[in-house]
Each structure stands twice: as C-alpha cells, then as structure tokens.
Scaffold this active site. Structure first.
Site, PDB file in Angstrom:
ATOM      1  N   GLU A 174       0.818  -1.212   0.000  1.00  0.00           N
ATOM      2  CA  GLU A 174       0.000   0.000   0.000  1.00  0.00           C
ATOM      3  C   GLU A 174       0.850   1.260   0.000  1.00  0.00           C
ATOM      4  OE1 GLU A 174      -3.614  -1.747   2.757  1.00  0.00           O
ATOM      5  OE2 GLU A 174      -1.761  -1.127   3.725  1.00  0.00           O
ATOM      6  N   ASP A 186      -7.633  -4.860   8.944  1.00  0.00           N
ATOM      7  CA  ASP A 186      -7.225  -3.615   8.269  1.00  0.00           C
ATOM      8  C   ASP A 186      -7.129  -3.793   6.762  1.00  0.00           C
ATOM      9  OD1 ASP A 186      -5.014  -5.228   8.204  1.00  0.00           O
ATOM     10  OD2 ASP A 186      -3.616  -3.762   9.029  1.00  0.00           O
TER      11      ASP A 186
HETATM   12  P1  NAD Z   1       2.501 -10.458  13.445  1.00  0.00           P
HETATM   13  O1  NAD Z   1       2.329 -11.425  12.327  1.00  0.00           O
HETATM   14  O2  NAD Z   1       3.868 -10.153  13.933  1.00  0.00           O
HETATM   15  O3  NAD Z   1       1.657 -10.962  14.717  1.00  0.00           O
HETATM   16  C1  NAD Z   1       0.335 -11.437  14.616  1.00  0.00           C
HETATM   17  C2  NAD Z   1       0.109 -12.469  15.708  1.00  0.00           C
HETATM   18  O4  NAD Z   1      -1.278 -12.836  15.673  1.00  0.00           O
HETATM   19  C3  NAD Z   1       0.937 -13.746  15.543  1.00  0.00           C
HETATM   20  O5  NAD Z   1       1.724 -13.964  16.690  1.00  0.00           O
HETATM   21  C4  NAD Z   1      -0.131 -14.838  15.344  1.00  0.00           C
HETATM   22  O6  NAD Z   1       0.228 -16.077  15.918  1.00  0.00           O
HETATM   23  C5  NAD Z   1      -1.329 -14.213  16.057  1.00  0.00           C
HETATM   24  N1  NAD Z   1      -2.632 -14.759  15.688  1.00  0.00           N
HETATM   25  C6  NAD Z   1      -3.079 -15.079  14.440  1.00  0.00           C
HETATM   26  N2  NAD Z   1      -4.340 -15.573  14.527  1.00  0.00           N
HETATM   27  C7  NAD Z   1      -4.685 -15.540  15.844  1.00  0.00           C
HETATM   28  C8  NAD Z   1      -5.856 -15.894  16.567  1.00  0.00           C
HETATM   29  N3  NAD Z   1      -6.909 -16.417  15.943  1.00  0.00           N
HETATM   30  N4  NAD Z   1      -5.852 -15.727  17.912  1.00  0.00           N
HETATM   31  C9  NAD Z   1      -4.782 -15.219  18.570  1.00  0.00           C
HETATM   32  N5  NAD Z   1      -3.641 -14.865  17.932  1.00  0.00           N
HETATM   33  C10 NAD Z   1      -3.589 -15.030  16.583  1.00  0.00           C
HETATM   34  O7  NAD Z   1       1.751  -9.111  12.994  1.00  0.00           O
HETATM   35  P2  NAD Z   1       1.868  -7.635  13.607  1.00  0.00           P
HETATM   36  O8  NAD Z   1       2.926  -6.862  12.895  1.00  0.00           O
HETATM   37  O9  NAD Z   1       1.903  -7.718  15.092  1.00  0.00           O
HETATM   38  O10 NAD Z   1       0.476  -7.052  13.127  1.00  0.00           O
HETATM   39  C11 NAD Z   1      -0.733  -7.565  13.656  1.00  0.00           C
HETATM   40  C12 NAD Z   1      -1.896  -7.093  12.820  1.00  0.00           C
HETATM   41  O11 NAD Z   1      -2.032  -5.675  12.960  1.00  0.00           O
HETATM   42  C13 NAD Z   1      -1.720  -7.355  11.321  1.00  0.00           C
HETATM   43  O12 NAD Z   1      -2.955  -7.835  10.828  1.00  0.00           O
HETATM   44  C14 NAD Z   1      -1.397  -5.992  10.743  1.00  0.00           C
HETATM   45  O13 NAD Z   1      -1.826  -5.874   9.415  1.00  0.00           O
HETATM   46  C15 NAD Z   1      -2.176  -5.088  11.680  1.00  0.00           C
HETATM   47  N6  NAD Z   1      -1.654  -3.724  11.794  1.00  0.00           N
HETATM   48  C16 NAD Z   1      -2.561  -2.729  11.883  1.00  0.00           C
HETATM   49  C17 NAD Z   1      -2.128  -1.422  12.030  1.00  0.00           C
HETATM   50  C18 NAD Z   1      -3.129  -0.321  12.181  1.00  0.00           C
HETATM   51  O14 NAD Z   1      -2.768   0.848  12.117  1.00  0.00           O
HETATM   52  N7  NAD Z   1      -4.378  -0.633  12.440  1.00  0.00           N
HETATM   53  C19 NAD Z   1      -0.756  -1.132  12.060  1.00  0.00           C
HETATM   54  C20 NAD Z   1       0.155  -2.178  12.003  1.00  0.00           C
HETATM   55  C21 NAD Z   1      -0.299  -3.485  11.867  1.00  0.00           C
END
Ligand code: NAD
Length: 346
Positions: free
Chosen positions: A63, A234
């Site tokens: 993005e 997101d």
């Molecule tokens: P990451 O992959 O490092 O961590 C995600 C974690 O979620 C992993 O440890 C995984 O095991 C866990 N997980 C997956 N399914 C699960 C479930 N059903 N129950 C419990 N845990 C589960 O990712 P990240 O960098 O920490 O990002 C997390 C999310 O936040 C991503 O989807 C990312 O796109 C989103 N994000 C949003 C924003 C925002 O501004 N809203 C900013 C950054 C990241």
C-alpha cells in the site's frame, strides 16, 4: 562532484531509528508521537485525504499512504503479508518520505517498520485516552506479534494500564511478548485462551494477523463498559470481530472512507453510523458517554498518523547523529544542465 547541502536528504536507517528510540526512550517517543498525532487530528481539515492505494495479491497487500497539509507532503510504503512470519519475514514492513511542498524536494527518508509500530501504538493509546473507561488498569492483548509490546507500553504510558493479559494461538509468541515486557513496570499474565485473557480486562486489544474474516472475539465475550482497540482487521476480507459486537458498540474510526473498505465495519451497511476520532478530539463529537457503553476503535491506520510520525522524526534527528545525508537528488550547478553534469562525471 559533491552535492550541495540542499540536495542531501537525511536518511534514518533501521539502526539509526533504534539508536534514536533508545536515546529518547520508547514510552517517551510513543507519547510524543501521540501528541503530534493529536495536534494534527485537531487540524484535520487542513489535510489532503484519500483512502490508501492498495495492490492486493493472494500473498498479501502493498500500500501507498499519501497526505499533505499544503506545506509538507508525506507518504508511507507499507506491506501486509500475514504468511510472511512462517518464512522468517515480517508481516508488516515500511519506509516513508517527507517532502517540502514549495520545492517538491524530499526532506526526510526513513525506515518505518519500527516507526509504524510506534505510531500505531501511539494512535491506539491516544484514542484509548479518550474512550477507555475511567480507572482502567487491565488490558487483554490478543495477538502477541510484532506490534504487541508497543501496544502494551503505550497503554501503560498513556492510559494508566498496569496489567496486561496476553494470548496468542502461538504460545511462543506469548512467551516472547512476556519476556520482552519483563521489568517494564507491567504485571504480565500469559493466558491459554482468549476467554481467559479478557477476564477482568477493561480494555481489549486485538492485534492478530490472518488474511480472512476471523472471529477473535465473539459477542458473548464482550461485556458492558469495555473499550475494544481493534488493530488487526485492516484489509478487505481481513477482520477480527463477530459482527454482533459491532452492532452493540459505539464505533470510532480514523477516516470513514478508508475504514468502510478495510475495517471491521466492512461487515456492516455503508450508512452504519460511526464517529470520526478527529471530531472527538476537537470536541465536535462525543466520545464515551456512559460506563456501560462498549466503545470500539476500528483502527486501520491512516496516512495522517504517518505524516505526524515522519514530522516527529524529522525534528527529533535535528542536531543528532542518528541519520546519514543521502545523495538521492541530482544537483547540477546549472539546473538545466543535467546532461552536462552526467558527462562531466565520466
Ligand atoms: P505479526 O504477524 O507479527 O503478529 C500477529 C500475531 O497474531 C501472531 O503472533 C499470530 O500467531 C497471532 N494470531 C493469528 N491468529 C490468531 C488468533 N486467531 N488468535 C490469537 N492470535 C492469533 O503481525 P503484527 O505486525 O503484530 O500485526 C498484527 C496485525 O495488525 C496485522 O494484521 C497488521 O496488518 C495489523 N496492523 C494494523 C495497524 C493499524 O494501524 N491498524 C498497524 C500495524 C499493523
């Protein structure tokens, strides 16, 4: 030929970003970025706004997130690839650029993977400071990946949280998060289920990554009075909450035009009422109005937050050694003699 100073762009590498954050302190950086975001949200109408521009693939999304306040222009390049962690890569990586609208010249180029985690945590806790129930002490942190420690520390620094209850489907992620939070002034409680994690929590943060309509929280798990900070949903087709929760909640968003495409509310009708956070911050709209209300921050991440973070870093590196001047703009002595400059370099 040496480029002139005006053609050198300060570049903040990952290493320099880490040194800068250590120099200032993680919680202080988050709090100061939050203050910058709040002040920029309060002048919302002075920004160019557009939903971010995505390139979707079966593997994830790439993005671009641009905005401008008429004086400075900024954009972030960011990806979202939930499958990456299984290949030893980050789900989210990013870099960003700030430019001077008057000349069009870039004024900062920086890594934004760490900065995104800091600004996302800053935004979450800033919104939490408006919406979370008064006297909240405990947060459930569901999804213990890359963003999780930043989220926990932000809510400690800005919302008075003293206990975090961690849950992840991967116990190693929870162990990593718990170990990283040792000695940070938080009571850390690793949990075996999401239900256990939300016990006694006044704030629930969901920050999981899966490219599907997931149900991290079901309706019966969410009691009255809680604040939900929903980070992980997101992208189109990527959400975390059962839609019944949305129907019981007062929903707060960054920029509705983008959130309706990407956020939890993609599951609702297009005219379902939502409140824009900038209006809460300027006093034009109400935040939490009673103790039993469920408030939901349907966070997707908006370009103005990155713009605020970029401007914060630009100021923070001034007079420090936490950047390198980058020779990335051609700078002929005669601006029209670009070819001559190229030939003289032979
Ligand atoms: P990451 O992959 O490092 O961590 C995600 C974690 O979620 C992993 O440890 C995984 O095991 C866990 N997980 C997956 N399914 C699960 C479930 N059903 N129950 C419990 N845990 C589960 O990712 P990240 O960098 O920490 O990002 C997390 C999310 O936040 C991503 O989807 C990312 O796109 C989103 N994000 C949003 C924003 C925002 O501004 N809203 C900013 C950054 C990241």
């Amino acid at each position: 030929m040496q480029p002139s100073d005006k053609a050198l762009v300060p570049f903040v590498s990952v290493d320099n970003m880490m040194q800068l954050v250590h120099h200032i302190g993680v919680e202080r950086v988050i709090t100061e970025i939050a203050a910058q975001i709040e002040s920029d949200f309060k002048r919302w109408e002075s920004f160019d706004k557009t939903p971010r521009i995505p390139a979707h693939s079966p593997h994830g999304v790439i993005e671009l997130m641009p905005t401008s306040d008429g004086e400075a222009y900024g954009f972030k390049y960011v990806n979202g690839h939930p499958k990456n962690t299984s290949e030893g890569l980050q789900t989210v990586t990013a870099f960003g650029l700030l430019a001077d609208v008057y000349t069009g010249y870039p004024t900062l180029l920086t890594e934004m993977t760490i900065l995104t985690a800091l600004r996302t945590a800053a935004t979450s806790a800033l919104v939490g400071s408006y919406l979370a129930p008064k006297g909240a002490t405990t947060m459930a942190m569901i999804g213990n990946g890359a963003q999780s420690e930043f989220q926990c520390l932000a809510f400690k620094a800005m919302c008075g949280i003293d206990t975090v209850r961690l849950y992840d489907i991967d116990a190693n992620a929870t162990a990593k998060c718990a170990a990283n939070l040792q000695g940070k002034g938080l009571t850390v409680v690793p949990c075996k289920t999401a239900e256990e994690a939300i016990e006694g929590a006044q704030i629930i943060t969901t920050c999981t990554a899966d490219k599907k309509y997931a149900t991290i929280l079901t309706d019966n798990m969410v009691g009255p009075g809680v604040h939900i900070n929903a980070i992980g949903g997101d992208c189109p087709g990527k959400t975390e909450l059962h839609s019944d929760i949305l129907l019981r909640s007062e929903i707060f968003v960054e920029y509705p035009e983008q959130t309706r495409i990407e956020g939890e509310i993609q599951a609702l009708d297009d005219d379902h009422p939502v409140t824009e956070m900038w209006q809460v911050m300027t006093g034009q709209a109400k935040g939490r109005t009673d103790d039993r209300q469920i408030t939901l921050f349907d966070s997707v991440g908006f370009a103005i937050e990155d713009f605020s973070a970029l401007r914060y870093i630009k100021t923070a590196i001034e007079g420090t050694e936490f950047f390198e001047p980058l020779d990335m703009l051609a700078d002929p002595d005669d601006p029209r003699d670009l070819y001559g400059m190229l030939m003289r370099a032979k």
